[in-house]
Design a protein around this motif. Structure first.
Motif, PDB file in Angstrom:
ATOM      1  N   ALA A 180       4.942  -9.637   4.926  1.00 27.07           N
ATOM      2  CA  ALA A 180       4.908 -10.045   3.520  1.00 27.07           C
ATOM      3  C   ALA A 180       4.432  -8.897   2.633  1.00 27.07           C
ATOM      4  O   ALA A 180       4.951  -8.685   1.530  1.00 27.07           O
ATOM      5  CB  ALA A 180       4.020 -11.267   3.339  1.00 27.07           C
ATOM      6  N   LEU A 181       3.445  -8.156   3.118  1.00 24.56           N
ATOM      7  CA  LEU A 181       2.966  -7.003   2.359  1.00 24.56           C
ATOM      8  C   LEU A 181       4.040  -5.917   2.286  1.00 24.56           C
ATOM      9  O   LEU A 181       4.257  -5.310   1.229  1.00 24.56           O
ATOM     10  CB  LEU A 181       1.699  -6.446   2.996  1.00 24.56           C
ATOM     11  CG  LEU A 181       0.397  -7.196   2.717  1.00 24.56           C
ATOM     12  CD1 LEU A 181      -0.705  -6.685   3.628  1.00 24.56           C
ATOM     13  CD2 LEU A 181       0.006  -7.046   1.259  1.00 24.56           C
ATOM     14  N   ALA A 182       4.699  -5.654   3.418  1.00 27.16           N
ATOM     15  CA  ALA A 182       5.753  -4.644   3.431  1.00 27.16           C
ATOM     16  C   ALA A 182       6.892  -5.037   2.489  1.00 27.16           C
ATOM     17  O   ALA A 182       7.435  -4.192   1.758  1.00 27.16           O
ATOM     18  CB  ALA A 182       6.282  -4.453   4.853  1.00 27.16           C
ATOM     19  N   TYR A 212      15.836   0.757   1.579  1.00 25.80           N
ATOM     20  CA  TYR A 212      14.626   0.450   2.341  1.00 25.80           C
ATOM     21  C   TYR A 212      14.898  -0.773   3.202  1.00 25.80           C
ATOM     22  O   TYR A 212      15.608  -1.699   2.789  1.00 25.80           O
ATOM     23  CB  TYR A 212      13.445   0.182   1.412  1.00 25.80           C
ATOM     24  CG  TYR A 212      12.961   1.413   0.691  1.00 25.80           C
ATOM     25  CD1 TYR A 212      12.106   2.324   1.307  1.00 25.80           C
ATOM     26  CD2 TYR A 212      13.364   1.675  -0.614  1.00 25.80           C
ATOM     27  CE1 TYR A 212      11.666   3.466   0.642  1.00 25.80           C
ATOM     28  CE2 TYR A 212      12.937   2.811  -1.283  1.00 25.80           C
ATOM     29  CZ  TYR A 212      12.086   3.694  -0.658  1.00 25.80           C
ATOM     30  OH  TYR A 212      11.659   4.825  -1.308  1.00 25.80           O
ATOM     31  N   ALA A 213      14.318  -0.768   4.406  1.00 15.32           N
ATOM     32  CA  ALA A 213      14.534  -1.864   5.344  1.00 15.32           C
ATOM     33  C   ALA A 213      13.254  -2.164   6.096  1.00 15.32           C
ATOM     34  O   ALA A 213      12.342  -1.326   6.185  1.00 15.32           O
ATOM     35  CB  ALA A 213      15.653  -1.500   6.325  1.00 15.32           C
ATOM     36  N   LEU A 214      13.186  -3.370   6.661  1.00 15.63           N
ATOM     37  CA  LEU A 214      12.070  -3.799   7.504  1.00 15.63           C
ATOM     38  C   LEU A 214      12.560  -3.900   8.944  1.00 15.63           C
ATOM     39  O   LEU A 214      13.615  -4.491   9.198  1.00 15.63           O
ATOM     40  CB  LEU A 214      11.563  -5.178   7.062  1.00 15.63           C
ATOM     41  CG  LEU A 214      11.151  -5.350   5.607  1.00 15.63           C
ATOM     42  CD1 LEU A 214      10.786  -6.810   5.331  1.00 15.63           C
ATOM     43  CD2 LEU A 214       9.985  -4.443   5.266  1.00 15.63           C
ATOM     44  N   PRO A 225       7.461   1.686  11.971  1.00 16.07           N
ATOM     45  CA  PRO A 225       6.752   1.562  10.706  1.00 16.07           C
ATOM     46  C   PRO A 225       6.914   0.145  10.174  1.00 16.07           C
ATOM     47  O   PRO A 225       7.777  -0.616  10.634  1.00 16.07           O
ATOM     48  CB  PRO A 225       7.471   2.569   9.811  1.00 16.07           C
ATOM     49  CG  PRO A 225       8.879   2.561  10.324  1.00 16.07           C
ATOM     50  CD  PRO A 225       8.763   2.372  11.822  1.00 16.07           C
ATOM     51  N   ASP A 226       6.102  -0.216   9.194  1.00 14.12           N
ATOM     52  CA  ASP A 226       6.270  -1.528   8.560  1.00 14.12           C
ATOM     53  C   ASP A 226       7.459  -1.536   7.612  1.00 14.12           C
ATOM     54  O   ASP A 226       8.080  -2.579   7.389  1.00 14.12           O
ATOM     55  CB  ASP A 226       4.995  -1.901   7.792  1.00 14.12           C
ATOM     56  CG  ASP A 226       3.798  -2.036   8.713  1.00 14.12           C
ATOM     57  OD1 ASP A 226       3.858  -2.883   9.628  1.00 14.12           O
ATOM     58  OD2 ASP A 226       2.824  -1.283   8.544  1.00 14.12           O
ATOM     59  N   LEU A 227       7.783  -0.366   7.077  1.00 11.06           N
ATOM     60  CA  LEU A 227       8.853  -0.234   6.098  1.00 11.06           C
ATOM     61  C   LEU A 227       9.497   1.132   6.301  1.00 11.06           C
ATOM     62  O   LEU A 227       8.795   2.122   6.513  1.00 11.06           O
ATOM     63  CB  LEU A 227       8.267  -0.365   4.686  1.00 11.06           C
ATOM     64  CG  LEU A 227       9.171  -0.145   3.474  1.00 11.06           C
ATOM     65  CD1 LEU A 227      10.302  -1.156   3.447  1.00 11.06           C
ATOM     66  CD2 LEU A 227       8.344  -0.233   2.188  1.00 11.06           C
ATOM     67  N   MET A 228      10.818   1.193   6.256  1.00 16.68           N
ATOM     68  CA  MET A 228      11.495   2.467   6.474  1.00 16.68           C
ATOM     69  C   MET A 228      12.560   2.707   5.418  1.00 16.68           C
ATOM     70  O   MET A 228      13.223   1.782   4.943  1.00 16.68           O
ATOM     71  CB  MET A 228      12.131   2.516   7.865  1.00 16.68           C
ATOM     72  CG  MET A 228      13.228   1.497   8.094  1.00 16.68           C
ATOM     73  SD  MET A 228      14.025   1.680   9.732  1.00 16.68           S
ATOM     74  CE  MET A 228      12.675   1.237  10.820  1.00 16.68           C
ATOM     75  N   ALA A 229      12.706   3.972   5.032  1.00 14.76           N
ATOM     76  CA  ALA A 229      13.799   4.399   4.171  1.00 14.76           C
ATOM     77  C   ALA A 229      14.987   4.776   5.045  1.00 14.76           C
ATOM     78  O   ALA A 229      14.814   5.311   6.148  1.00 14.76           O
ATOM     79  CB  ALA A 229      13.373   5.586   3.322  1.00 14.76           C
ATOM     80  N   LEU A 230      16.201   4.496   4.550  1.00 14.67           N
ATOM     81  CA  LEU A 230      17.411   4.829   5.300  1.00 14.67           C
ATOM     82  C   LEU A 230      18.480   5.354   4.357  1.00 14.67           C
ATOM     83  O   LEU A 230      18.701   4.789   3.275  1.00 14.67           O
ATOM     84  CB  LEU A 230      17.961   3.595   6.016  1.00 14.67           C
ATOM     85  CG  LEU A 230      17.116   2.984   7.138  1.00 14.67           C
ATOM     86  CD1 LEU A 230      17.742   1.692   7.610  1.00 14.67           C
ATOM     87  CD2 LEU A 230      16.947   3.963   8.292  1.00 14.67           C
TER      88      LEU A 230
END
Length: 418
Positions: free
Chosen positions: A310-312, A298-300, A81-86
């Motif tokens: 940049a959007l993420a 949240y992490a990239l 994904p572009d952005l993930m919750a952890l």
């Protein structure tokens, strides 16, 4: 929006626009788990209104499935994904590897945000290389929840519970004798809180920053000793958290206290034991202890599509720095924000109906400010399993505490460098 954020977004959107040619909508993918997925979805309309031509896809899985999918994606570099919750435990597991993007780098430069968050949770977002691999969104300040009606029947006050750990156990004897209720669900709960208290700067729960194993020290010995005492005196119900017996114990008034993160109040009121509304109260943990219990980030991904980074990052900032969004999540889902900017909001002064109108958020805010930063380690989850196994041997088989902790230490030493 600050100038740095505008510049990064301008570059990202400019590259996407392709010199003015018509393009299919740009899709940003966000992987999350309940209840964070609901918060992400709530954030989407306002964010996409500011970013026309960008769609946000929310990929939602149950907690364990989500993290299993993220482990696979980060290790293989596919389906990222572009952005993930952890969840905080997985931040520690991933932080020492190379799978997460270092947020000190462009377009993020996240170091400038340090003072915006509760200090202890910022410390959980980094690694030994000095990288920042995630931003915190919510925290779980530890609290002592107790049944006010059971205390009254036992002739006790809250101070009898949280003055000291010895007093807590003594109060449990009175509660058991006069009401028939157990002091707590499982002796393991004593261990879980006690190992989270008295952590020294630079230490984690199980490992130091230089990979020393910490389980064979005073913190763990005391935790095991008190857990053993609770079991020996018949003060715990011998039921595990999240089991049906645990839930039934709350509903039937068989469990007098629970030490856990403040977020449990929301679960209790919504589905665990809603008919006990008004019977519970909150207090600080015994003996002036302050401990964290859970939290989300949240992490990239480092190997994610750089053209959307940049959007993420901009969306991640909305999820972690947008005061209105975070307070809405707090009010709707009882998710305690990590953003210090929220702490003076009038919502903290409002009575909590489930807790009989107590203004308990004052207690939790104080705890959040006083919790010591605890370093996370990639082997924390494994260490937790090892310690629980050894404690069970002490509780059920009479294993000597020194032997149990010594065995745990030797096993963890073999894993510390992996």
């Amino acid at each position: 929006m600050d100038a740095q954020r505008r510049a990064g977004l301008g570059l990202a959107l400019g590259l996407w626009a392709g010199g003015g040619r018509a393009q299919a909508p740009l899709r940003l993918s966000v992987a999350a788990y309940p209840k964070l997925d609901a918060i992400v979805r709530a954030a989407v309309p306002a964010w996409t209104a500011r970013h026309p031509g960008v769609e946000v896809e929310v990929i939602s899985r149950e907690m364990n499935d989500h993290h299993a999918a993220m482990i696979t994606a980060l290790s293989t570099g596919s389906h990222l994904p572009d952005l993930m919750a952890l969840e905080v435990g997985y931040v520690g597991r991933f932080a020492q590897g190379r799978g997460l993007f270092d947020l000190r780098q462009a377009p993020c430069q996240a170091e400038r945000l340090r003072e915006r968050f509760v200090p202890y949770t910022w410390g959980q977002a980094g690694n030994r290389r000095g990288e920042i691999v995630a931003l915190p969104s919510d925290i779980g300040p530890g609290t002592l929840l107790y049944r006010q009606d059971l205390l009254a029947r036992a002739g006790l006050q809250a101070e009898d519970l949280n003055g000291s750990w010895a007093g807590y156990v003594a109060a449990g004897r009175e509660i058991r004798r006069k009401t028939g209720a157990y002091l707590l669900a499982h002796a393991r709960d004593m261990k879980d809180i006690l190992i989270r208290t008295g952590v020294q700067p630079g230490e984690g729960l199980y490992f130091s920053e230089d990979n020393r194993v910490l389980v064979n020290g005073p913190r763990f010995r005391r935790a095991f000793e008190l857990a053993r005492q609770v079991r020996a005196e018949g003060l715990d119900a011998k039921v595990y958290n999240w089991s049906s017996d645990w839930t039934e114990g709350f509903r039937r008034g068989l469990i007098a206290t629970q030490m856990i993160g403040a977020w449990l109040v929301g679960f209790m009121g919504s589905w665990l034991a809603p008919k006990t509304r008004g019977l519970w109260r909150a207090a600080q943990l015994p003996e002036g202890a302050f401990a964290a219990y859970g939290g989300s980030f949240y992490a990239l991904p480092a190997k994610g599509d750089a053209s959307r980074r940049a959007l993420a990052w901009d969306f991640m900032q909305d999820l972690t720095l947008n005061k209105t969004l975070l307070l809405d999540a707090f009010q709707t889902h009882d998710i305690f924000p990590a953003l210090v900017d929220t702490f003076e909001d009038p919502f903290f002064d409002e009575p909590v109906a489930f807790l009989g109108g107590q203004r308990a958020r004052h207690l939790w805010r104080e705890a959040a400010r006083r919790i010591t930063p605890v370093a996370v380690h990639r082997q924390d989850a494994f260490a937790d399993e090892v310690i629980n196994t050894e404690l069970d041997k002490v509780l059920t088989r009479g294993k000597d505490i020194a032997s149990a902790l010594g065995d745990a230490e030797r096993l963890l030493q073999t894993r510390a460098q992996r």
